[in-house]
Every structure is written in C-alpha cells, then in structure tokens.
Design a protein around this motif. Structure first.
Motif, PDB file in Angstrom:
ATOM      1  N   LEU A  22       1.399  -0.871  -0.312  1.00 61.94           N
ATOM      2  CA  LEU A  22       0.000   0.245   0.334  1.00 61.94           C
ATOM      3  C   LEU A  22       1.234   0.914  -0.025  1.00 61.94           C
ATOM      4  O   LEU A  22       1.333   1.309   0.557  1.00 61.94           O
ATOM      5  CB  LEU A  22      -0.860   0.213   1.073  1.00 61.94           C
ATOM      6  N   PRO A  23       0.525   2.142  -0.735  1.00 65.16           N
ATOM      7  CA  PRO A  23       1.035   3.106  -0.737  1.00 65.16           C
ATOM      8  C   PRO A  23       1.100   4.148  -0.132  1.00 65.16           C
ATOM      9  O   PRO A  23      -0.251   3.818   0.588  1.00 65.16           O
ATOM     10  CB  PRO A  23       0.971   4.203  -2.200  1.00 65.16           C
ATOM     11  N   VAL A  25      -0.647   6.961   2.334  1.00 70.00           N
ATOM     12  CA  VAL A  25      -2.949   7.479   2.205  1.00 70.00           C
ATOM     13  C   VAL A  25      -1.991   8.831   1.791  1.00 70.00           C
ATOM     14  O   VAL A  25      -1.576  10.034   1.631  1.00 70.00           O
ATOM     15  CB  VAL A  25      -2.282   7.964   3.490  1.00 70.00           C
ATOM     16  N   PRO A  26      -2.729   9.081   0.179  1.00 71.44           N
ATOM     17  CA  PRO A  26      -2.677   9.918  -0.405  1.00 71.44           C
ATOM     18  C   PRO A  26      -3.816  11.543   0.743  1.00 71.44           C
ATOM     19  O   PRO A  26      -4.664  11.077   1.291  1.00 71.44           O
ATOM     20  CB  PRO A  26      -3.932   9.377  -1.590  1.00 71.44           C
ATOM     21  N   THR A  34     -11.343  13.699   2.147  1.00 69.68           N
ATOM     22  CA  THR A  34     -10.978  12.635   0.715  1.00 69.68           C
ATOM     23  C   THR A  34     -11.925  11.738   1.240  1.00 69.68           C
ATOM     24  O   THR A  34     -12.328   9.963   0.442  1.00 69.68           O
ATOM     25  CB  THR A  34      -9.916  11.421   2.239  1.00 69.68           C
ATOM     26  N   MET A  47      -9.584   8.665  -5.699  1.00 66.11           N
ATOM     27  CA  MET A  47      -8.241   8.194  -5.619  1.00 66.11           C
ATOM     28  C   MET A  47      -8.153   7.968  -6.911  1.00 66.11           C
ATOM     29  O   MET A  47      -7.887   6.953  -7.529  1.00 66.11           O
ATOM     30  CB  MET A  47      -8.092   6.278  -5.100  1.00 66.11           C
ATOM     31  N   TRP A  50      -1.223   7.929  -7.315  1.00 63.52           N
ATOM     32  CA  TRP A  50       0.097   8.461  -7.287  1.00 63.52           C
ATOM     33  C   TRP A  50       0.715   7.436  -5.852  1.00 63.52           C
ATOM     34  O   TRP A  50       0.282   6.101  -6.055  1.00 63.52           O
ATOM     35  CB  TRP A  50      -1.194   9.094  -5.510  1.00 63.52           C
ATOM     36  N   ILE A  51       1.713   7.705  -6.520  1.00 66.46           N
ATOM     37  CA  ILE A  51       3.188   6.790  -5.380  1.00 66.46           C
ATOM     38  C   ILE A  51       4.026   8.322  -4.253  1.00 66.46           C
ATOM     39  O   ILE A  51       4.057   8.914  -5.705  1.00 66.46           O
ATOM     40  CB  ILE A  51       3.847   6.636  -6.328  1.00 66.46           C
ATOM     41  N   SER A  77      -4.607   2.913  -8.466  1.00 65.45           N
ATOM     42  CA  SER A  77      -5.502   3.554  -7.788  1.00 65.45           C
ATOM     43  C   SER A  77      -6.646   3.196  -6.814  1.00 65.45           C
ATOM     44  O   SER A  77      -6.734   3.950  -5.306  1.00 65.45           O
ATOM     45  CB  SER A  77      -6.933   4.605  -8.619  1.00 65.45           C
ATOM     46  N   ASN A  80      -4.596   3.102  -3.665  1.00 72.65           N
ATOM     47  CA  ASN A  80      -4.415   4.712  -2.939  1.00 72.65           C
ATOM     48  C   ASN A  80      -6.196   4.372  -1.852  1.00 72.65           C
ATOM     49  O   ASN A  80      -5.370   4.971  -0.848  1.00 72.65           O
ATOM     50  CB  ASN A  80      -4.193   5.709  -3.532  1.00 72.65           C
ATOM     51  N   SER A  83      -5.344   2.352   0.802  1.00 69.83           N
ATOM     52  CA  SER A  83      -4.889   2.849   1.536  1.00 69.83           C
ATOM     53  C   SER A  83      -5.485   3.658   2.873  1.00 69.83           C
ATOM     54  O   SER A  83      -5.163   4.001   3.943  1.00 69.83           O
ATOM     55  CB  SER A  83      -3.262   4.232   0.611  1.00 69.83           C
ATOM     56  N   LEU A  84      -6.191   4.365   1.504  1.00 68.62           N
ATOM     57  CA  LEU A  84      -7.107   5.033   2.375  1.00 68.62           C
ATOM     58  C   LEU A  84      -8.119   4.617   3.496  1.00 68.62           C
ATOM     59  O   LEU A  84      -7.739   5.002   4.792  1.00 68.62           O
ATOM     60  CB  LEU A  84      -7.762   6.259   1.767  1.00 68.62           C
TER      61      LEU A  84
END
Length: 159
Positions: A22-23, A25-26, A34, A47, A50-51, A77, A80, A83-84
């Motif tokens: 998991l990257p 959190v955006p 968010t 989402m 992103w990285i 996506s 991300n 991750s959120l």
C-alpha cells in the motif's frame, strides 16, 4: 463471477502474497475531504494513481496510454483507496464488504476498452477480499481529467 471467501488470511496478508504494497495515504489536492461516512458505509473521494505524491500515470488511454497501462493505473488507484480505507478503519479486516467501485478514465473518443482497464481495480479488490469484494461498478470516460491523471476511482465500503 464466482468468488470464494478468503479465509485464514487478512487482506493485508493477501496484498503481501500478491507482492503488492500500500502506498502512503493520499491527501486531498483541493478543498474537499478524502471521505465521508454515513452509518457503516464509507464513501471515498476519487483516488488517483499516486505514489508518494507523484502522479505515476498521466494522459489518455487511446493516445499516450494503452489499455494495459490503464489497467495498472486503476490498480494503483485501488491501492491508494485501500490505503485510505486502512487509515480510516485501522485494519482492512474490519471491512465487511466493498459494495461499489466507480471509475473514471481519461480517454480519446474512440477508446472503447475502459471496462478492461477498470478490471485493474476490480481484479485487485476481488483478490484481496474474495466474496467480500464482490462489487457493483460504473465506468466513465472523460476527454479531460483533473491534473491530467489517467484514472480516478471511488469506493463505497461497509465497515
């Protein structure tokens, strides 16, 4: 679709088995939150792929990007989004069900393989959550995307 229950392993362990991480959190890129939550349902904002603050996929499918790159962008996506969701719940194992994915992809007017690209997100969610990941979905294509992102993905998840 015939999904099985993913038993004996957590969603995080499934990600590890799949060789995925998991990257971070955006963060929101404008004046919005968010996610929101109504009862047990979490609705995420879109989402992006992103990285760590770097937009990995830019452009349109059918021009700069192939359907395979769209698949990868939707998968990122989705990572991300997970991750959120983990940051909200503290543990992806608390998610009872992914009810819906809504994907938007940047595309040329003659690009018709958007459902194949969105499979990048669907395949990941199904692999991680099994039958708890069985979701409805909607796909949109846009000739112009925010900050020239290739994909945008919204989750409806139940905790």
């Amino acid at each position: 679709m015939h999904l099985k229950a993913v038993t004996g392993v957590t969603p995080e362990q499934r990600l590890d088995e799949l060789g995925l991480e998991l990257p971070p959190v955006p963060e929101a890129v404008a004046d919005y939150v968010t996610h929101t939550q109504i009862g047990p349902i979490i609705y995420t904002s879109g989402m992006l792929p992103w990285i760590a603050g770097d937009l990995k996929f830019k452009g349109k499918m059918g021009a700069e990007l192939t359907v395979e790159q769209g698949y990868e962008a939707f998968q990122l996506s989705a990572l991300n989004g997970l991750s959120l969701l983990r940051s909200i719940t503290g543990d992806l194992g608390r998610i009872k069900r992914i009810h819906r994915l809504e994907g938007t992809g940047g595309a040329t007017p003659d690009f018709f393989d958007m459902p194949l690209a969105l499979n990048g997100a669907s395949h990941l969610i199904n692999a991680v959550f099994g039958e708890k990941g069985a979701h409805s979905r909607m796909i949109y294509s846009n000739p112009s995307m925010p900050i020239d992102c290739a994909t945008l993905l919204v989750f409806w998840a139940e905790v």
